[in-house]
Write a protein that holds these residues in place. Structure first.
Motif, PDB file in Angstrom:
ATOM      1  N   GLY A 113       3.849  -3.358  -4.465  1.00 12.49           N
ATOM      2  CA  GLY A 113       2.175  -3.505  -4.370  1.00 12.49           C
ATOM      3  C   GLY A 113       1.732  -4.989  -5.019  1.00 12.49           C
ATOM      4  O   GLY A 113       2.481  -5.457  -5.932  1.00 12.49           O
ATOM      5  N   GLU A 119       1.548   0.127  -3.308  1.00 13.15           N
ATOM      6  CA  GLU A 119       0.581  -0.020  -2.124  1.00 13.15           C
ATOM      7  C   GLU A 119       1.724   0.548  -0.746  1.00 13.15           C
ATOM      8  O   GLU A 119       0.996   1.002   0.251  1.00 13.15           O
ATOM      9  CB  GLU A 119       0.424  -1.631  -1.702  1.00 13.15           C
ATOM     10  N   SER A 120       2.945   0.553  -0.939  1.00 11.19           N
ATOM     11  CA  SER A 120       3.805   0.962  -0.050  1.00 11.19           C
ATOM     12  C   SER A 120       5.248   1.435  -0.495  1.00 11.19           C
ATOM     13  O   SER A 120       5.707   0.852  -1.735  1.00 11.19           O
ATOM     14  CB  SER A 120       3.902  -0.121   1.165  1.00 11.19           C
TER      15      SER A 120
END
Length: 131
Positions: A113, A119-120
């Protein structure tokens, strides 16, 4: 949607080695293909991006927080990266840490992130980074 990470196998019933059509059937989504980087085409399934080898078999999944992915009851797609790093070091003392997150080669994933939040989650096949 909640899925379980199976290291070097996939997430839930979405497995490494599947084709675009197989994944599309499971997710009930027709993906859009785009060029992520020069010569690297990826399928966007809205909740995740799927990477393929030359035989059109999946080799990695970039999963976004809309899908909850758990490993040993740890949610890998929600929360603060620093907290996940501290908790996960109990499972893998050899995680590789950088300014964006961390990688566990033992369990086949990265958490990244640009901020403090995940974020992923990038789940990859064995040997993905040895190519």
């Amino acid at each position: 949607m909640e899925l379980i990470l199976n290291p070097y196998e996939g997430i839930g019933n979405i497995k490494i080695g599947m084709t675009k059509d197989e994944i599309s059937t499971i997710l009930n989504i027709i993906p859009e293909t785009f060029e992520k980087s020069e010569g690297e085409f990826v399928d966007d399934f809205k909740l995740m991006h799927v990477y393929y080898n030359n035989q059109h078999k999946s080799i990695a999944f970039e999963i976004f927080p809309e899908i909850e992915v758990k490993f040993n009851k740890i949610n890998l797609t929600k929360g603060k990266i620093e907290n996940l790093k501290e908790v996960f070091q109990e499972y893998d003392r050899d995680i590789e840490i950088d300014e964006y997150g961390f990688t566990s080669y033992k369990y086949g994933f990265n958490i990244y992130g640009d901020s403090e939040d995940v974020e992923s989650l990038f789940v990859f096949e064995e040997g993905y980074y040895n190519k």
